[in-house]
Design a protein around this motif. Structure first.
Motif, PDB file in Angstrom:
ATOM      1  N   THR A  81      -4.618   1.230  -1.819  1.00 44.40           N
ATOM      2  CA  THR A  81      -4.044   2.504  -1.384  1.00 44.40           C
ATOM      3  C   THR A  81      -4.893   3.171  -0.310  1.00 44.40           C
ATOM      4  O   THR A  81      -4.351   3.881   0.538  1.00 44.40           O
ATOM      5  CB  THR A  81      -3.835   3.465  -2.569  1.00 44.40           C
ATOM      6  N   SER A  82      -6.188   2.940  -0.303  1.00 44.37           N
ATOM      7  CA  SER A  82      -7.021   3.526   0.752  1.00 44.37           C
ATOM      8  C   SER A  82      -6.704   2.880   2.097  1.00 44.37           C
ATOM      9  O   SER A  82      -6.827   3.524   3.131  1.00 44.37           O
ATOM     10  CB  SER A  82      -8.503   3.397   0.423  1.00 44.37           C
ATOM     11  N   CYS A 110       1.117   4.007  -3.033  1.00 41.39           N
ATOM     12  CA  CYS A 110       0.870   5.433  -2.780  1.00 41.39           C
ATOM     13  C   CYS A 110       2.036   6.285  -3.278  1.00 41.39           C
ATOM     14  O   CYS A 110       1.832   7.373  -3.810  1.00 41.39           O
ATOM     15  CB  CYS A 110       0.630   5.683  -1.289  1.00 41.39           C
ATOM     16  N   SER A 140      -3.761   2.188   3.116  1.00 39.20           N
ATOM     17  CA  SER A 140      -2.527   2.778   3.653  1.00 39.20           C
ATOM     18  C   SER A 140      -2.787   4.135   4.279  1.00 39.20           C
ATOM     19  O   SER A 140      -2.008   4.586   5.091  1.00 39.20           O
ATOM     20  CB  SER A 140      -1.457   2.890   2.584  1.00 39.20           C
ATOM     21  N   SER A 141      -3.875   4.796   3.912  1.00 36.00           N
ATOM     22  CA  SER A 141      -4.137   6.114   4.502  1.00 36.00           C
ATOM     23  C   SER A 141      -4.445   5.978   5.991  1.00 36.00           C
ATOM     24  O   SER A 141      -4.222   6.913   6.749  1.00 36.00           O
ATOM     25  CB  SER A 141      -5.281   6.814   3.776  1.00 36.00           C
ATOM     26  N   ALA A 193       0.828  -1.207   0.000  1.00 35.19           N
ATOM     27  CA  ALA A 193       0.000   0.000   0.000  1.00 35.19           C
ATOM     28  C   ALA A 193       0.864   1.260   0.000  1.00 35.19           C
ATOM     29  O   ALA A 193       0.605   2.207  -0.756  1.00 35.19           O
ATOM     30  CB  ALA A 193      -0.937  -0.011   1.209  1.00 35.19           C
ATOM     31  N   ASP A 216      -7.271   1.347  -5.845  1.00 33.74           N
ATOM     32  CA  ASP A 216      -7.913   2.239  -4.869  1.00 33.74           C
ATOM     33  C   ASP A 216      -8.126   1.543  -3.530  1.00 33.74           C
ATOM     34  O   ASP A 216      -7.920   2.146  -2.470  1.00 33.74           O
ATOM     35  CB  ASP A 216      -9.246   2.756  -5.415  1.00 33.74           C
ATOM     36  N   LEU A 217      -8.545   0.290  -3.562  1.00 29.48           N
ATOM     37  CA  LEU A 217      -8.774  -0.456  -2.325  1.00 29.48           C
ATOM     38  C   LEU A 217      -7.472  -0.606  -1.525  1.00 29.48           C
ATOM     39  O   LEU A 217      -7.437  -0.377  -0.318  1.00 29.48           O
ATOM     40  CB  LEU A 217      -9.362  -1.837  -2.638  1.00 29.48           C
ATOM     41  N   GLU A 275       1.911   6.374  -7.186  1.00 35.26           N
ATOM     42  CA  GLU A 275       0.714   6.937  -7.827  1.00 35.26           C
ATOM     43  C   GLU A 275       1.033   8.226  -8.594  1.00 35.26           C
ATOM     44  O   GLU A 275       0.652   8.361  -9.760  1.00 35.26           O
ATOM     45  CB  GLU A 275      -0.393   7.158  -6.803  1.00 35.26           C
TER      46      GLU A 275
END
Length: 181
Positions: free
Chosen positions: A160-161, A133, A163-164, A129, A157-158, A136
């Motif tokens: 990387t989200s 990111c 990792s936020s 992740a 998207d799934l 990207e």
């Protein structure tokens, strides 16, 4: 340890290919016309269109990062999907490593080993992740499609989200700045 076929009952230690050839094998990458390569007759792995499209996208985005592996008759040992992608892209030649140092028997062993090893391992989700990111903006800057990574935009998207919510990796303060990871 195995029992020899010469009739003696004394067990002997097996000698590995590497031990038999004391010098480490050196390989060389050469460029060969795609028309000279032949796919292996038995399909050990299936490559769906998504996988071929990812290979094509990767070749367009970054070029060749790994060669196709072939035997002395230029039959593919590993890299069938890359060969298909190269042919679809109309590439006239591809980088290959010819396994001229291996017997036909050892090429068979190598073919299965390489194809099985690529299926092994698992992703470290948090590290992946963070890596995604970080790349990207690179994908955007170079106009590289997410599919070139073998991911759909929804999968990207799934991942990387996730990792936020994870804390950012920070350099180890105990190391001098040049050695910080």
């Amino acid at each position: 340890v195995y029992l020899p076929q010469d009739g003696s009952k004394r067990p002997r230690k097996r000698v590995s290919h590497q031990q038999a050839n004391s010098a480490p094998t050196r390989i060389a990458i050469v460029y060969v016309p795609t028309s000279q390569l032949t796919a292996y007759a038995r399909k050990l792995r299936q490559h769906d269109e998504k996988h071929i499209a990812a290979c094509m996208g990767s070749l367009r985005a970054v070029g060749w990062a790994a060669p196709i592996i072939v035997d002395e008759s230029y039959t593919v040992v590993d890299g069938h999907a890359l060969l298909i992608a190269a042919e679809r892209l109309g590439l006239d030649e591809v980088p290959v490593v010819v396994l001229s140092h291996l017997s036909a028997d050892l090429v068979k062993v190598c073919r299965v080993a390489l194809n099985r090893m690529s299926a092994g391992g698992r992703w470290e989700d948090a590290a992946l992740a963070i890596e995604l990111c970080e790349i990207e903006p690179i994908l955007d800057a170079y106009d590289i499609e997410v599919e070139s990574l073998g991911l759909t935009p929804a999968e990207f998207d799934l991942i990387t989200s996730a990792s936020s919510a994870a804390p950012e990796e920070q350099p180890d303060e105990s190391l001098p700045e040049e050695q910080a990871v």
